[in-house]
Design an enzyme around this catalytic site. Structure first.
Site, PDB file in Angstrom:
ATOM      1  N   LYS A   1       0.842  -1.197   0.000  1.00  0.00           N
ATOM      2  CA  LYS A   1       0.000   0.000   0.000  1.00  0.00           C
ATOM      3  C   LYS A   1       0.878   1.248   0.000  1.00  0.00           C
ATOM      4  O   LYS A   1       2.003   1.153   0.500  1.00  0.00           O
ATOM      5  CB  LYS A   1      -0.955   0.031   1.185  1.00  0.00           C
TER       6      LYS A   1
ATOM      7  N   TYR B   1      -4.559   4.195   6.106  1.00  0.00           N
ATOM      8  CA  TYR B   1      -5.132   3.303   7.126  1.00  0.00           C
ATOM      9  C   TYR B   1      -6.404   3.903   7.721  1.00  0.00           C
ATOM     10  O   TYR B   1      -7.315   3.171   8.115  1.00  0.00           O
ATOM     11  CB  TYR B   1      -4.120   3.050   8.256  1.00  0.00           C
TER      12      TYR B   1
HETATM   13  P1  NAD Z   1      12.334   1.109   2.626  1.00  0.00           P
HETATM   14  O1  NAD Z   1      12.880   2.441   2.213  1.00  0.00           O
HETATM   15  O2  NAD Z   1      12.821   0.521   3.895  1.00  0.00           O
HETATM   16  O3  NAD Z   1      12.604   0.038   1.466  1.00  0.00           O
HETATM   17  C1  NAD Z   1      12.470   0.358   0.104  1.00  0.00           C
HETATM   18  C2  NAD Z   1      13.287  -0.626  -0.708  1.00  0.00           C
HETATM   19  O4  NAD Z   1      13.201  -0.252  -2.086  1.00  0.00           O
HETATM   20  C3  NAD Z   1      14.787  -0.603  -0.344  1.00  0.00           C
HETATM   21  O5  NAD Z   1      15.277  -1.923  -0.329  1.00  0.00           O
HETATM   22  C4  NAD Z   1      15.428   0.150  -1.496  1.00  0.00           C
HETATM   23  O6  NAD Z   1      16.753  -0.258  -1.759  1.00  0.00           O
HETATM   24  C5  NAD Z   1      14.506  -0.256  -2.663  1.00  0.00           C
HETATM   25  N1  NAD Z   1      14.556   0.691  -3.774  1.00  0.00           N
HETATM   26  C6  NAD Z   1      14.662   0.329  -5.060  1.00  0.00           C
HETATM   27  N2  NAD Z   1      14.696   1.409  -5.846  1.00  0.00           N
HETATM   28  C7  NAD Z   1      14.613   2.478  -5.049  1.00  0.00           C
HETATM   29  C8  NAD Z   1      14.610   3.882  -5.281  1.00  0.00           C
HETATM   30  N3  NAD Z   1      14.662   4.394  -6.520  1.00  0.00           N
HETATM   31  N4  NAD Z   1      14.526   4.697  -4.219  1.00  0.00           N
HETATM   32  C9  NAD Z   1      14.413   4.202  -2.966  1.00  0.00           C
HETATM   33  N5  NAD Z   1      14.420   2.873  -2.689  1.00  0.00           N
HETATM   34  C10 NAD Z   1      14.515   2.030  -3.718  1.00  0.00           C
HETATM   35  O7  NAD Z   1      10.761   1.252   2.598  1.00  0.00           O
HETATM   36  P2  NAD Z   1       9.698   0.321   3.336  1.00  0.00           P
HETATM   37  O8  NAD Z   1       9.311   0.947   4.611  1.00  0.00           O
HETATM   38  O9  NAD Z   1      10.138  -1.072   3.334  1.00  0.00           O
HETATM   39  O10 NAD Z   1       8.434   0.511   2.352  1.00  0.00           O
HETATM   40  C11 NAD Z   1       8.332  -0.161   1.103  1.00  0.00           C
HETATM   41  C12 NAD Z   1       6.861  -0.275   0.707  1.00  0.00           C
HETATM   42  O11 NAD Z   1       6.178  -1.025   1.697  1.00  0.00           O
HETATM   43  C13 NAD Z   1       6.122   1.048   0.623  1.00  0.00           C
HETATM   44  O12 NAD Z   1       5.193   1.018  -0.417  1.00  0.00           O
HETATM   45  C14 NAD Z   1       5.392   1.165   1.947  1.00  0.00           C
HETATM   46  O13 NAD Z   1       4.213   1.936   1.886  1.00  0.00           O
HETATM   47  C15 NAD Z   1       5.086  -0.285   2.226  1.00  0.00           C
HETATM   48  N6  NAD Z   1       4.980  -0.575   3.661  1.00  0.00           N
HETATM   49  C16 NAD Z   1       3.883  -1.210   4.108  1.00  0.00           C
HETATM   50  C17 NAD Z   1       3.745  -1.497   5.441  1.00  0.00           C
HETATM   51  C18 NAD Z   1       2.525  -2.226   5.929  1.00  0.00           C
HETATM   52  O14 NAD Z   1       2.330  -2.289   7.133  1.00  0.00           O
HETATM   53  N7  NAD Z   1       1.743  -2.817   5.051  1.00  0.00           N
HETATM   54  C19 NAD Z   1       4.728  -1.117   6.339  1.00  0.00           C
HETATM   55  C20 NAD Z   1       5.863  -0.478   5.859  1.00  0.00           C
HETATM   56  C21 NAD Z   1       5.972  -0.208   4.515  1.00  0.00           C
END
Ligand code: NAD
Length: 389
Positions: A157, A243
């Site tokens: 999401k 949410y």
């Molecule tokens: P994060 O920044 O920790 O991870 C992002 C990942 O994408 C990293 O591994 C990064 O290397 C990679 N990536 C690839 N290309 C990239 C670019 N151009 N710029 C930045 N990163 C790049 O983020 P996250 O918190 O893991 O979130 C990722 C997704 O998951 C988002 O869509 C977020 O909304 C979703 N999320 C959902 C929940 C949930 O509870 N459902 C919780 C956290 C995050």
């Protein structure tokens, strides 16, 4: 009556089946309730498909795309607890992560991809489901490419950063005949499921008001993708406010018809020069109920509450990975803490195996992104915006 009495009084399966049938589906074909114990059967297909289901006992292989915080700390550990799927592969641009994950989760080299080799997943029978855990602005591209590879997809999401991108994702999945689900884990969480029952079944009479707030204080790197308009689509509304939108809708079992909204003050312009720092909005529902919502990157809140004619309920914290607490006008909710992500992924794996509808489909993701767009429009224009979903 005590919470637990109500909860367990019914034969759950029968109750949920009757309840789903009674409430039906939205105009988008979305299930209004989502607290059944498995994925949604399609009427008469039920018997035939459960027979088929028992024949399909194999665990499905999931590949995680993007090994950031959520994939590392929630999804990969949850995949060690799942019954119907397992961590089969990874897609990462960082060689050191590939090495570390290969060792930790015993992932064979043939199931490790980079963003450049991603499309070759099409030739890998070990991977049944691709789970996209990239920044929001990348969900659409990786879903469309994943669908072309003929893999079922879970996108995190918000589904995408525009309704147009959501539609592209849906079209690609339809064209390639694969299923698409959104990472809405709270549909598998007992306290939130209880709110769905209380609100939609009108246990305390018709719901009059919902209050929802989801916020955290953003610190750290001011260049993070969450603050980049192109990659995030927006600020706390896209990340957290979604949410609140979800919570209000699954409390009421209806989609909002109109929205008013306003951006909060920017007190930290070094962080919030592209996306909003905070936003508050009100959603009007067809039954006359109102949802008052707020979301901020400069506060700490996680509330979902409801007031009905003859009672009230409140989850606080409502949206966390664990430790969700709830109470109603009758007392504390006595419900288990579960691994939400394991349940969510297992449910989708079962939907794939048994060819059933997921309760959190791409259409629901599109609906929500349309609502987020309407909230931004209302905040930008200062006008009451009617929502068509
Ligand atoms: P994060 O920044 O920790 O991870 C992002 C990942 O994408 C990293 O591994 C990064 O290397 C990679 N990536 C690839 N290309 C990239 C670019 N151009 N710029 C930045 N990163 C790049 O983020 P996250 O918190 O893991 O979130 C990722 C997704 O998951 C988002 O869509 C977020 O909304 C979703 N999320 C959902 C929940 C949930 O509870 N459902 C919780 C956290 C995050």
């Amino acid at each position: 009556m005590k919470q637990t009495d109500f909860y367990f009084r019914h034969n759950r399966r029968e109750f949920l089946k009757d309840f789903s049938l009674a409430l039906g589906v939205t105009s988008l074909g979305l299930p209004l309730v989502s607290f059944a114990s498995g994925c949604q059967p399609k009427g008469e297909e039920k018997q035939e498909q459960s027979a088929q289901g028992t024949a399909q006992n194999k665990k499905l292989g999931i590949a995680l795309v993007g090994l950031g915080s959520y994939a590392t700390h929630q999804l990969a550990p949850a995949l060690q607890e799942t019954e119907h799927c397992y961590l089969a592969g990874i897609v990462t641009g960082t060689p050191s992560k590939a090495k570390e994950w290969k060792r930790k989760y015993k992932i064979p080299d043939k199931n490790i991809y980079t963003y450049d080799t991603y499309d070759q997943i099409a030739d890998n029978p070990d991977i049944d489901i691709i789970y996209i855990v990239l920044p929001n602005g990348m969900h659409a591209e990786y879903t469309v490419r994943g669908a072309k590879a003929k893999k079922h997809i879970i996108s995190e999401k918000p589904m995408a950063t525009s309704a147009a991108d959501c539609q592209r994702m849906l079209d690609a999945c339809r064209e390639h005949n694969v299923k698409l689900s959104i990472g809405y884990r709270l549909h598998f969480e007992p306290h939130n499921q209880r709110v769905m029952e209380l609100g939609q079944q009108q246990v305390y009479g018709p719901v009059k008001e919902v209050e929802a707030a989801d916020s955290f204080v953003f610190t750290g790197n001011p260049n993070a993708w969450r603050l980049d308009k192109k990659l995030a689509g927006g600020g706390p509304l896209m990340d957290l406010g979604i949410y609140c939108v979800q919570g209000a809708i699954y409390t009421l079992g209806q989609s909002p018809v109109a929205i008013t909204a306003k951006f909060g003050q920017v007190t930290r312009p070094d962080y919030f020069d592209e996306v909003e720092q905070s936003i508050s909005w009100e959603m009007e529902f067809p039954n006359g109920a109102v949802a008052k919502c707020r979301s901020s990157y400069n506060d700490n809140e996680g509330l979902l509450s409801g007031k009905a004619e003859k009672g009230w309920w409140k989850l606080d914290p409502a949206y966390s990975y664990s430790g969700i607490k709830g109470e109603t006008s009758e007392g504390t909710m006595d419900l288990p803490q579960v691994n939400q992500q394991a349940r969510q992924m297992d449910d989708f794996a079962r939907c794939v195996k048994e060819n059933k509808e997921t309760r959190v489909p791409g259409e629901m993701g599109l609906r929500d992104v349309k609502i987020l767009e309407a909230i931004y429009e209302a905040a930008r224009t200062g006008k009451r915006v009617e929502v068509k979903v």
